[in-house]
Design a protein around this motif. Sequence first.
Motif, PDB file in Angstrom:
ATOM      1  N   ALA A 269       0.849  -1.031   0.040  1.00 13.77           N
ATOM      2  CA  ALA A 269      -0.049   0.053   0.124  1.00 13.77           C
ATOM      3  C   ALA A 269       0.875   1.185   0.145  1.00 13.77           C
ATOM      4  O   ALA A 269       0.605   2.211  -0.631  1.00 13.77           O
ATOM      5  CB  ALA A 269      -0.855  -0.120   1.096  1.00 13.77           C
ATOM      6  N   GLU A 270       1.993   1.206   0.653  1.00 14.56           N
ATOM      7  CA  GLU A 270       2.848   2.551   0.752  1.00 14.56           C
ATOM      8  C   GLU A 270       3.202   2.502  -0.735  1.00 14.56           C
ATOM      9  O   GLU A 270       3.500   3.717  -1.023  1.00 14.56           O
ATOM     10  CB  GLU A 270       4.144   2.012   1.748  1.00 14.56           C
ATOM     11  N   GLY A 286       1.401  -3.870 -10.626  1.00 19.78           N
ATOM     12  CA  GLY A 286       1.617  -5.058 -10.187  1.00 19.78           C
ATOM     13  C   GLY A 286       1.305  -4.995  -8.668  1.00 19.78           C
ATOM     14  O   GLY A 286       0.649  -6.133  -7.975  1.00 19.78           O
ATOM     15  N   ALA A 287       1.634  -4.202  -7.769  1.00 21.12           N
ATOM     16  CA  ALA A 287       1.336  -4.006  -6.423  1.00 21.12           C
ATOM     17  C   ALA A 287      -0.161  -4.001  -6.265  1.00 21.12           C
ATOM     18  O   ALA A 287      -0.417  -4.492  -5.338  1.00 21.12           O
ATOM     19  CB  ALA A 287       2.049  -2.631  -5.938  1.00 21.12           C
ATOM     20  N   LEU A 288      -0.842  -3.209  -6.869  1.00 14.12           N
ATOM     21  CA  LEU A 288      -2.294  -3.231  -7.033  1.00 14.12           C
ATOM     22  C   LEU A 288      -2.896  -4.399  -7.103  1.00 14.12           C
ATOM     23  O   LEU A 288      -3.834  -4.913  -6.420  1.00 14.12           O
ATOM     24  CB  LEU A 288      -2.780  -2.311  -7.819  1.00 14.12           C
ATOM     25  N   ASP A 289      -2.513  -5.337  -7.941  1.00 10.69           N
ATOM     26  CA  ASP A 289      -2.839  -6.616  -8.322  1.00 10.69           C
ATOM     27  C   ASP A 289      -2.841  -7.551  -7.193  1.00 10.69           C
ATOM     28  O   ASP A 289      -3.662  -8.240  -6.604  1.00 10.69           O
ATOM     29  CB  ASP A 289      -2.327  -7.206  -9.452  1.00 10.69           C
ATOM     30  N   ARG A 290      -1.773  -7.257  -6.689  1.00 14.31           N
ATOM     31  CA  ARG A 290      -1.490  -8.113  -5.273  1.00 14.31           C
ATOM     32  C   ARG A 290      -2.175  -7.738  -3.947  1.00 14.31           C
ATOM     33  O   ARG A 290      -2.961  -8.784  -3.514  1.00 14.31           O
ATOM     34  CB  ARG A 290       0.304  -7.893  -4.932  1.00 14.31           C
ATOM     35  N   LEU A 291      -2.183  -6.474  -4.137  1.00 10.05           N
ATOM     36  CA  LEU A 291      -2.805  -6.168  -2.781  1.00 10.05           C
ATOM     37  C   LEU A 291      -4.621  -6.402  -3.102  1.00 10.05           C
ATOM     38  O   LEU A 291      -5.346  -6.694  -2.057  1.00 10.05           O
ATOM     39  CB  LEU A 291      -2.970  -4.348  -2.677  1.00 10.05           C
ATOM     40  N   GLU A 307      -7.521  -1.511   0.159  1.00 14.07           N
ATOM     41  CA  GLU A 307      -7.505  -1.760  -1.303  1.00 14.07           C
ATOM     42  C   GLU A 307      -8.197  -0.506  -2.016  1.00 14.07           C
ATOM     43  O   GLU A 307      -7.781  -0.308  -3.151  1.00 14.07           O
ATOM     44  CB  GLU A 307      -7.972  -3.163  -1.300  1.00 14.07           C
ATOM     45  N   ALA A 308      -9.314  -0.220  -1.346  1.00 14.99           N
ATOM     46  CA  ALA A 308     -10.144   0.791  -2.082  1.00 14.99           C
ATOM     47  C   ALA A 308      -9.472   1.985  -2.282  1.00 14.99           C
ATOM     48  O   ALA A 308      -9.575   2.714  -3.027  1.00 14.99           O
ATOM     49  CB  ALA A 308     -11.541   0.881  -1.551  1.00 14.99           C
TER      50      ALA A 308
END
Length: 477
Positions: A269-270, A286-291, A307-308
């Motif tokens: 998230a950071e 990629g980080a957003l997909d993981r989160l 996440e939102a």
Amino acid sequence: MRLIYGLCFVLGLLLAAARQFEPLDVRLARETYLEALSAALLAGRLALDGSVREVAAAARAAPRPPRPARAPDLLLDGLALVITEGYPAAVPLLKQAVSAFRSADVSREEELRWIWQACHGAGLLWDYGSWDLLSARRVELARAAGALTALPSAFNTRVAVHLFAGEFDMAASLVAEVESVTEATGSSIAPYAALGLAALRGREAGALELIEAATKDAERRGEGGGLSFVRWATAVLCNGLGHYEQALAAAQQASEDSPADLFANWAVAELIEAAARSGVPERAAGALDRLSATARASGSDWAFGVEARSRALCSEGETAETLYREAIDWLGRTRLRVELGRAHLLYGEWLRRENRRIDAREQLRTAHQMFAAMGADGFAERAARELLATGERVRKRTADAPARLTAREAQIARLAGDGLSNPEIAAQLFMSPRTVEYHLHKVFTKLAISSRNQLHGVLASRRNEGPGHISQPRFPG
């Protein structure tokens, strides 16, 4: 380097012992695998290539436990599955493990030995309620057992629980308690709790000193998991101060650690916030997909809210606004005041960039008031700068500001307010009753009270007060 090789040697011994126990005692074999996996996770990035996965694979191949499975068995299978198969596959088992540790069925011996890993599992699940309950129980167990060497680590976890809730005074009191125990026992521990507090307070100079000290200590001990925490804390500090490129670098490093590492997950998230604010949103994809996968598997209000909020940073128009509102709704159902304040702040920043200054002020005021009240000065100043850009100023209180208690004074005041006598406080904090009396006299003077019966109410009211307030708008919207 010697420590790293030494740790790998220990891991090898533990794995060999676990395999030898398999035909003799399945329970002992599985407990030894859990010891090995815990050591591997502690080593983290400092372990030799593949060793964490090797230990997890061996644990997955271990004989199945007798039915019904005990809490440590569930914990072993869940943690091993995170590493070998990924977070979503492991969540059902981790939830069972955490639930088992919350129940009355777990033995005292199992609690004492493994509750620290159960706390870790609750954090991995973004399950704040379980994290809160288990971390408090961990401190109680260590106190009751007189396990002084275990107390600082238990306090570290408990500090993090209070920090996310915005209870910085309580966190500072526990940081002081860590220092009391380590001084009394002559032990040492990396200043993780103090660093977490400094990072969220936005105290840059002090935090940078602690980052350097904690990094050296983690490397000396071979604690790669500690380095992951340090990098997460660095990212939080830098995001709060608006140093987004530094935050991005730290979060990128932290997020590359094992998916079974608590701070590697939180660092995602950071990373997304830092990438969006650094003008490189493509680095957040990629980080957003993981989160998102993590949030769906976790199913907690905390995970859905973060996440939102993170997805909103990578969205535009009505979609972004809907997501910011969803984040505030999800996080508003929790005790996670820091996460909620950050959602209001990001939403207000977005509204200002959309030239909706009046709407922006509402969100930014809320964020500023929340951060100022809890003492998150970095994020509070960031909100103040945004408010200034909308034409609204933030005034700081001066003459009427209450005197601040030191961490030690706040710690003693809290214990006295809870009804402990001076000798009881002295025994808990490893100091003389005369020293306790000295600090309480200073507390009474600063709080303008004359009786310890007044402490509880006064301290509660101070926690609800902020050091600043918002002036009225000077310009039309």
